[in-house]
Design an enzyme around this catalytic site. Structure first.
Site: not given
Ligand code: HAX
Length: 437
Positions: A242, A328
């Site tokens: 964002s 947070r």
């Molecule tokens: N559940 C399952 N798998 C997860 C995961 C979770 N909560 N978090 C990461 N992973 C997976 C990723 O999908 C990725 O899988 P692949 O290699 O198969 O593609 C792997 O673990 C490595 O990812 P990462 O490097 O640890 O995490 P990223 O930086 O790529 O992504 C995210 C960060 C926040 C997007 C991710 O942790 C996620 O999808 N979390 C769940 C959604 C979520 O809670 N989002 C909110 C985040 C906070 C925020 O921005 N709030 O607004």
């Protein structure tokens, strides 16, 4: 001129000169090497943005202009000794880098309450033209774009002003926009969930309490929760979706409404701000499928493992930068334990917290198995009566305006140019590293 604008000039002009001087004297200096992995995994850890409002440490979490959330709870002005800081104070801090006085905060509260009353009627027509079951983020963003007819930046730009002054009409637009977002959010909430029974703004209230009031919640507890919610979601450094989207679109000198709207489109993604709603969806689905309101830790474990087996993420867990439990999350859990210790949803969140990190850790690929801000915010709002979870991302958006729009003012003070990184195709990257399949 508003004294805050005079203060911005005093603080901002020398910083703007420093940016120009840095580019002139050190523009060719190498500051960081970039790996192929960084480029292909979302530019993680690549320093490529200038942001002054907040900084995110992977271990410690967010600091706003150097202050952690517990420090802000101590240092920012509050209405009552025991209460939560007023978001107006955080806005002032992010804008100037200085801690505000109570007078500064009152001044901003009054300004926002006044400006909030100038929303043109066509903005509500635009919202009303959408079906009620259109997601609240669609309604929110449509209203933000509709408000851009009021853009002072656009009018000032067309008069042919000096570009070093662009920040000033941006400031006016930002103040208007921030003041009006609670009205818009509450309007959508009452439209969708409370039979269009709208509640007028109360100019005697602060910004967050007014949001709570216009949504239909006048208890001290919900007002406090809303102030907390508005403070902790306000900013998270410059690279999150964002913030970066707002900055990127703003770099084309799009007005604050267009720029913020871009940020809100990003916030509506399930990996970003929509996660707060999705956590509630995940919890409710789990309770339905297990057939109980109080699942055991082993039932939660089985359900979480099934989520992963189905190739889905567990919402509310993980982070692109953080490598510890999000402060947070912690501050919300503390608030909940103090003011709603018996709330079943909070107890459930706590139970999920005991189980999920271990499961994510065992995948061997999740870099941060710990809860983020969204793991609890919906359960907290719900425990205080705001149970309609499609509105949660809108509330996040209202708060996020404080940080990303303050940064937009700074982008214009610094005189930052249009953003235009270089892209290459897959072949180029493969050749660069002598790739052999
Ligand atoms: N559940 C399952 N798998 C997860 C995961 C979770 N909560 N978090 C990461 N992973 C997976 C990723 O999908 C990725 O899988 P692949 O290699 O198969 O593609 C792997 O673990 C490595 O990812 P990462 O490097 O640890 O995490 P990223 O930086 O790529 O992504 C995210 C960060 C926040 C997007 C991710 O942790 C996620 O999808 N979390 C769940 C959604 C979520 O809670 N989002 C909110 C985040 C906070 C925020 O921005 N709030 O607004």
């Amino acid at each position: 001129m508003d004294y805050i604008k005079e203060r911005i000039i005093e603080i901002g002009r020398p910083k703007a000169e420093m940016v120009k001087d840095l580019i002139k004297k050190h523009g060719d200096d190498v500051i960081q090497d970039v790996t192929l992995g960084q480029v292909l995994t979302g530019m993680k850890g690549m320093v490529s943005l200038l942001t002054c409002t907040s900084k995110l440490d992977p271990e410690e979490g967010i600091r706003f202009r150097g202050y952690s959330i517990p420090q802000l709870q101590e240092l920012l002005p509050k209405l009552h000794q025991e209460g939560e800081p007023l978001p107006e104070g955080l806005f002032y801090l992010m804008l100037t880098g200085e801690l505000p006085t109570k007078e500064d905060v009152n001044h901003i509260s009054e300004q926002w309450a006044l400006r909030a009353q100038g929303i043109p009627s066509h903005v509500f027509d635009v919202i009303n033209a959408l079906p009620k079951d259109a997601h609240p983020m669609i309604q929110f963003n449509s209203a933000i774009l509709a408000m851009s007819t009021e853009s002072q930046f656009r009018k000032a730009y067309l008069t042919g002003m000096d570009k070093k002054d662009y920040w000033a009409p941006t400031y006016e637009g930002v103040m208007d926009l921030i003041s009006r977002l609670p009205v818009i959010a509450a309007y959508i909430y009452r439209r969708v969930f409370h039979n269009e029974k709208y509640i007028d703004i109360d100019p005697s209230l602060d910004w967050a309490a007014n949001l709570s009031h216009m949504m239909g919640y006048d208890s001290i507890e919900v007002q406090r929760l809303m102030r907390l919610y508005m403070v902790i979601h306000a900013d998270h450094e410059g690279g999150n979706v964002s913030a970066h989207a707002t900055h990127l679109v703003g770099s084309a000198l799009s007005n604050p409404y267009y720029s913020f709207s871009a940020g809100m489109n990003g916030l509506a993604g399930p990996l970003h701000g929509m996660a707060n709603q999705n956590v509630m969806h995940w919890i409710n689905k789990m309770l339905r499928e297990i057939g109980t309101d109080s699942p055991s830790t082993s039932q939660i474990k089985d359900y979480a493992e099934m989520t992963l087996r189905n190739g889905q993420v567990i919402p509310g867990y993980g982070h692109a930068v953080l490598r510890k439990t999000d402060p947070r999350f912690t501050v919300q859990l503390e608030f909940a334990k103090k003011y709603a210790p018996d709330a079943p949803l909070i107890q459930l969140v706590d139970k999920i917290y005991q189980v999920v990190p271990d499961i994510l850790e065992k995948t061997g690929k999740v870099k941060n198995p710990w809860p983020n801000v969204d793991a609890i915010s919906g359960s907290l709002l719900s425990s205080f009566g705001i149970t309609e979870y499609p509105i949660y991302t809108v509330l996040f958006g209202v708060s996020r305006a404080l940080g990303v729009l303050t940064q937009l003012i700074w982008d214009r003070l610094y005189g930052l140019p249009i953003e235009r990184p270089k892209s290459q195709n897959l072949q180029w990257f493969a050749e660069k590293v002598n790739y052999q399949p």
